[in-house]
Structure formats: C-alpha cells, structure tokens
Design a protein around this motif. Sequence first.
Motif, mmCIF file in Angstrom:
data_model
loop_
_atom_site.group_PDB
_atom_site.id
_atom_site.type_symbol
_atom_site.label_atom_id
_atom_site.label_comp_id
_atom_site.label_asym_id
_atom_site.label_seq_id
_atom_site.Cartn_x
_atom_site.Cartn_y
_atom_site.Cartn_z
ATOM 1 N N PRO A 32 0.929 -1.162 -0.033
ATOM 2 C CA PRO A 32 -0.084 -0.149 0.166
ATOM 3 C C PRO A 32 0.891 1.298 -0.071
ATOM 4 O O PRO A 32 0.356 2.228 -0.260
ATOM 5 C CB PRO A 32 -0.871 0.047 1.264
ATOM 6 C CG PRO A 32 0.036 -1.066 2.150
ATOM 7 C CD PRO A 32 0.554 -2.128 1.309
ATOM 8 N N GLU A 33 2.170 1.130 0.250
ATOM 9 C CA GLU A 33 3.029 2.274 0.301
ATOM 10 C C GLU A 33 3.259 2.769 -1.103
ATOM 11 O O GLU A 33 3.708 3.920 -1.466
ATOM 12 C CB GLU A 33 4.141 2.086 1.052
ATOM 13 C CG GLU A 33 3.890 1.788 2.607
ATOM 14 C CD GLU A 33 3.233 3.274 3.191
ATOM 15 O OE1 GLU A 33 3.720 4.361 2.843
ATOM 16 O OE2 GLU A 33 2.499 3.031 4.044
ATOM 17 N N ARG A 34 3.219 1.708 -2.256
ATOM 18 C CA ARG A 34 3.424 2.048 -3.607
ATOM 19 C C ARG A 34 2.264 2.173 -4.321
ATOM 20 O O ARG A 34 1.170 1.934 -3.614
ATOM 21 C CB ARG A 34 4.160 0.783 -4.081
ATOM 22 C CG ARG A 34 5.523 0.712 -3.781
ATOM 23 C CD ARG A 34 6.234 -0.307 -4.093
ATOM 24 N NE ARG A 34 7.707 -0.686 -3.699
ATOM 25 C CZ ARG A 34 8.879 -0.259 -4.318
ATOM 26 N NH1 ARG A 34 8.787 0.212 -5.689
ATOM 27 N NH2 ARG A 34 10.107 -0.172 -3.707
ATOM 28 N N TYR A 35 2.440 2.549 -5.658
ATOM 29 C CA TYR A 35 1.236 3.022 -6.357
ATOM 30 C C TYR A 35 1.358 2.566 -7.815
ATOM 31 O O TYR A 35 2.436 2.219 -8.362
ATOM 32 C CB TYR A 35 0.856 4.415 -6.500
ATOM 33 C CG TYR A 35 0.591 5.142 -5.156
ATOM 34 C CD1 TYR A 35 -0.801 5.223 -4.769
ATOM 35 C CD2 TYR A 35 1.629 5.473 -4.357
ATOM 36 C CE1 TYR A 35 -1.258 6.096 -3.568
ATOM 37 C CE2 TYR A 35 1.138 6.197 -3.092
ATOM 38 C CZ TYR A 35 -0.187 6.336 -2.741
ATOM 39 O OH TYR A 35 -0.462 6.941 -1.420
ATOM 40 N N ASP A 36 0.283 1.867 -8.266
ATOM 41 C CA ASP A 36 0.315 1.598 -9.683
ATOM 42 C C ASP A 36 -0.334 2.863 -10.443
ATOM 43 O O ASP A 36 -1.522 3.384 -10.244
ATOM 44 C CB ASP A 36 -0.702 0.388 -10.057
ATOM 45 C CG ASP A 36 -0.120 -0.672 -9.566
ATOM 46 O OD1 ASP A 36 1.209 -0.848 -9.227
ATOM 47 O OD2 ASP A 36 -0.907 -1.998 -9.209
ATOM 48 N N ILE A 37 0.507 3.423 -11.533
ATOM 49 C CA ILE A 37 -0.064 4.627 -12.150
ATOM 50 C C ILE A 37 -0.158 4.138 -13.611
ATOM 51 O O ILE A 37 0.795 3.651 -14.235
ATOM 52 C CB ILE A 37 0.880 5.892 -11.998
ATOM 53 C CG1 ILE A 37 1.249 5.955 -10.399
ATOM 54 C CG2 ILE A 37 0.750 6.864 -12.636
ATOM 55 C CD1 ILE A 37 2.136 7.002 -10.010
ATOM 56 N N VAL A 38 -1.362 4.678 -14.346
ATOM 57 C CA VAL A 38 -1.556 4.699 -15.616
ATOM 58 C C VAL A 38 -1.493 5.920 -16.477
ATOM 59 O O VAL A 38 -1.983 6.896 -15.983
ATOM 60 C CB VAL A 38 -2.830 3.897 -16.003
ATOM 61 C CG1 VAL A 38 -2.996 3.995 -17.416
ATOM 62 C CG2 VAL A 38 -3.099 2.661 -15.118
ATOM 63 N N LEU A 39 -0.340 5.960 -17.228
ATOM 64 C CA LEU A 39 -0.190 7.339 -18.139
ATOM 65 C C LEU A 39 -0.500 7.337 -19.343
ATOM 66 O O LEU A 39 -0.300 6.112 -20.238
ATOM 67 C CB LEU A 39 1.496 7.540 -18.241
ATOM 68 C CG LEU A 39 2.280 7.728 -16.859
ATOM 69 C CD1 LEU A 39 3.694 8.111 -16.891
ATOM 70 C CD2 LEU A 39 1.444 9.089 -16.095
ATOM 71 N N GLY A 40 -1.095 8.312 -20.048
ATOM 72 C CA GLY A 40 -1.344 8.431 -21.311
ATOM 73 C C GLY A 40 -0.155 9.323 -22.016
ATOM 74 O O GLY A 40 -0.015 10.581 -21.464
ATOM 75 N N ALA A 41 0.652 8.921 -22.893
ATOM 76 C CA ALA A 41 1.509 9.634 -23.390
ATOM 77 C C ALA A 41 2.046 9.314 -24.566
ATOM 78 O O ALA A 41 2.114 8.197 -25.110
ATOM 79 C CB ALA A 41 2.987 9.781 -22.343
ATOM 80 N N GLY A 42 2.869 10.266 -25.558
ATOM 81 C CA GLY A 42 3.423 9.734 -26.611
ATOM 82 C C GLY A 42 4.915 9.200 -25.940
ATOM 83 O O GLY A 42 5.382 9.794 -24.948
ATOM 84 N N VAL A 43 5.493 8.396 -26.723
ATOM 85 C CA VAL A 43 6.710 7.677 -26.410
ATOM 86 C C VAL A 43 7.791 7.700 -27.477
ATOM 87 O O VAL A 43 7.589 7.694 -28.543
ATOM 88 C CB VAL A 43 6.589 5.830 -26.261
ATOM 89 C CG1 VAL A 43 7.725 5.467 -25.853
ATOM 90 C CG2 VAL A 43 5.311 5.875 -25.118
ATOM 91 N N ARG A 44 8.786 8.300 -26.840
ATOM 92 C CA ARG A 44 10.236 8.411 -27.711
ATOM 93 C C ARG A 44 11.319 7.727 -27.198
ATOM 94 O O ARG A 44 11.609 7.873 -25.764
ATOM 95 C CB ARG A 44 10.509 9.667 -27.985
ATOM 96 C CG ARG A 44 11.407 10.097 -29.215
ATOM 97 C CD ARG A 44 11.790 11.597 -29.539
ATOM 98 N NE ARG A 44 12.078 12.271 -28.451
ATOM 99 C CZ ARG A 44 11.541 13.350 -27.687
ATOM 100 N NH1 ARG A 44 10.343 13.815 -28.294
ATOM 101 N NH2 ARG A 44 11.784 13.879 -26.554
#
Length: 309
Positions: A32-44
């Motif tokens: 619970p001290e960590r997080y799962d994060i979903v990003l929307g982004a262009g990738v280079r």
Amino acid sequence: MCVEVWDGEQPVQWWTLVDAVVLACQPHPADPERYDIVLGAGVRNEEGFFGLPVRPRFELFVGTASAGRCSGVDGLFRPRADPAPVPMELIGCEPAEPLLAALRRPRRSERDWASLLVLDRHGAVMASHLVGLAITGARPSVLGGTLVDITLTDGGDDRPSPATRPIWAEWYQGPPAEPNLWAPYDSRGRDAWLDLTTRAWRMPAPRPDRSGGEHHLDGRFVTDAAGLHCAIAEALLGPGRYFGREWNSFKDCLSGGFGVTPPFTLTWRNSEIARRALADVVDDPKDGRSYFEDIVRLLEQSGATVDLR
C-alpha cells in the motif's frame, strides 16, 4: 518525463514520455506504500532497443529531477512503426554544388545531409535546419527565371511549428532592439524566441565578461520559465541576447564567457508576479523549491546580489 532502464549500476536505455497525463492511480495490491499509475503519453526511444534486462530497475525523472522509481513498466517494450517522412518544398532555389550534383543523381544523395540556413534581411543566420538531400522531384520555379523548386523526400522532424512564424517574421527584420517584444507570446512562442537567441549567439572569440554594476529586470511579464529567461537575458545583456534557457544552461552562463559574470546587483521589479506564476513549477520534489526560488538561489550562490521588489 524520462524513464531510465537500469541494469545493475548503470542505465542501458532511455525513454521520453511526451505530453504525459495521469489517467489512473491506485495503491499497489502487494504494498500500500506504492502505487500503480497509468499514463497516457507519446513515447520516444532515445537509445537503441536493448530489450528488458534480467533484473531491471526503472528510474523516473521530470526534467533533471528524480521523480522516484518503480519495479515494473508495461507498454514501453513493444515494436513501433517509424512515422512516415514528411516532404519539404524548397521554392525558388538557385542551386550550386553539391545540390546540382544531387539533382543530377538524386539516388546517390539519399544519405547526404545539408544545413538549411534561415537568414534575416541583413544576411545574418537566424536559425538552421538539418535536411536530407534525397530528392523526390525538381521543376522550374513558380517564381520564374532560372530558379527551380525542389521537393525533398524528408524534411526532418525538428522543423518549426506554424506558431513560430510571427516570431521569425519579427526577427527577419534583424535582432530585436526593444525590450519585452517576447512578452505577447505564450510559453511555446517564448520557447521559440529563446531558440532564436540560442542560435543567434555566436562567439568567434571569447568576449571579456563584465562584472559589477546594477542590472534592472522588468518582471511584469514573467509568467512562465521561458519568460523568466527572456527577461533575465535582457536585463543582463539587452534585447535578443542569450543567457541560458533553463537551469543548467543558466548556471553555465553565470560561470563566465557569455558577456556578464557575478558579482553584480540584479534589481528585480514586480518579482511577485514570477513568484506566484512559478510557485507550482518544481524541478526537485525533494527540496520543494519553486523554479523562481531556485533561480534566485543560483544567482546568490554565484555571487550576485538579488534585490526583489
């Protein structure tokens, strides 16, 4: 954001996430001290494709500041098609060698590159652009005479955006002679303004640095980081001059060789505008200082006296 993939004690791959937006965030099921994060982004991908190390470590950066680390990343290691090249039209060319040779044997020039120099009305270089000499076609120019119009297969991926056209039109008349001409533009336009100051700065021989004295910074229009650097350069050297465009390059300029070096006094009028506008711009989350505070501290550590008014 930048994602570095580490193998042991060294990074082996770098990825830049462009226009990153957080789409979802939730506590990690196993910790619970960590997080799962979903990003929307262009990738280079900034380096060659190495594949995932056996025991990878992922480091995250925003600018030059560490934004943490994570144990896994999904979505980076997958094949991506290269974008199709966008042609470039060169209108009204008066070709000389080696362009004439490229016109005679266009296939042999596919790997040749040339610098396209953008000149102002006085003939001084405003900007430069690297283009490939693979030629799709050539024909008599719409401008007439002996000129030709040439289509390049690939015009490169660093061409200026349409938003920079009014800025180039202003600089075409010559380097700016009045202060605050950058002020009406948004952050993207101010970045383009800084591009021209960077390219216009040419030093055939080291110039002696000036020290001492008092410089006055007009802070009425410092509403973003780009505007801050436009205003500081004008205060220290005058309109259209270069004195860094972000924290690291600004630090280099303060070390000497760019026309002005501490000690000096910088009187910053209307400084509260920049303090408020940059309050949430933080390069290093650990120390929590805003970009405004970082710049002031850097000036003072370099030997300058900053008078905030």
